[in-house]
Scaffold this motif. Sequence first.
Motif, PDB file in Angstrom:
ATOM      1  N   LYS A  13      48.717  26.473  -6.409  1.00 28.53           N
ATOM      2  CA  LYS A  13      47.885  27.300  -5.530  1.00 28.53           C
ATOM      3  C   LYS A  13      47.777  26.623  -4.160  1.00 28.53           C
ATOM      4  O   LYS A  13      47.594  25.416  -4.071  1.00 28.53           O
ATOM      5  N   ASP A 136      42.374  28.916 -10.907  1.00 22.06           N
ATOM      6  CA  ASP A 136      43.360  29.965 -10.621  1.00 22.06           C
ATOM      7  C   ASP A 136      44.708  29.407 -10.157  1.00 22.06           C
ATOM      8  O   ASP A 136      45.481  30.098  -9.510  1.00 22.06           O
ATOM      9  N   CYS A 137      44.997  28.147 -10.500  1.00 25.19           N
ATOM     10  CA  CYS A 137      46.278  27.539 -10.129  1.00 25.19           C
ATOM     11  C   CYS A 137      47.281  27.757 -11.261  1.00 25.19           C
ATOM     12  O   CYS A 137      47.034  27.349 -12.399  1.00 25.19           O
TER      13      CYS A 137
END
Length: 197
Positions: A13, A136-137
């Motif tokens: 991300k 959210d990576c």
Amino acid sequence: LSLKDLPHPSKFKDMDIAVTRIAQAIKSKQKIILIGDYDVDGVISTAIMRRFFMQLGVELDWIIPNRFRDGYGLSISLIPRVKEYDLVITVDNGISAIEAASECKKLGIDLIITDHHIVPEIAPEAYAIINQKQADCPFPHQEICGAQIAWYLCVALKKELSVQIDMKSYLEMVAIAIIADIMPLQHINRAMVQAGL
């Protein structure tokens, strides 16, 4: 796994955002400073970035904080030393630098954090955060060290800038950091250590 199995840098991300910003800073000759750490992983992460920028022929200032005088990583005590810069990049630290990140923002300094440590509930405000432990990576491996992220950042920069630099030769340093930071010798860690040795 072998090196051909390494995930693409853009799996991190904010990697693409960070690379675009660093490339812009290089092309417009902005002042860039690197903040490392005093352990093996932090020193090697700093060395990887310094070596890469030297091969580019681009000036990159750097600080490895003094454990006793400065504290850990990008601390508020370092702000007077970075206030004249356009871009601050951290390696192996920064994910807990809430106050220092806020000061950078007030001063109009873009901050790119690269770190592998656990992300706090409230992350620091930064231009980009490259950390595989962000919720959210999509990067598939959690247990990697700071030098691996620094290496990945240089790989992505190499592609963005279309330069010929042998990134495989950097793995000798990365291997030391993986072992010294006691990362599990499985998945990409084993492949990178084997190549580095």
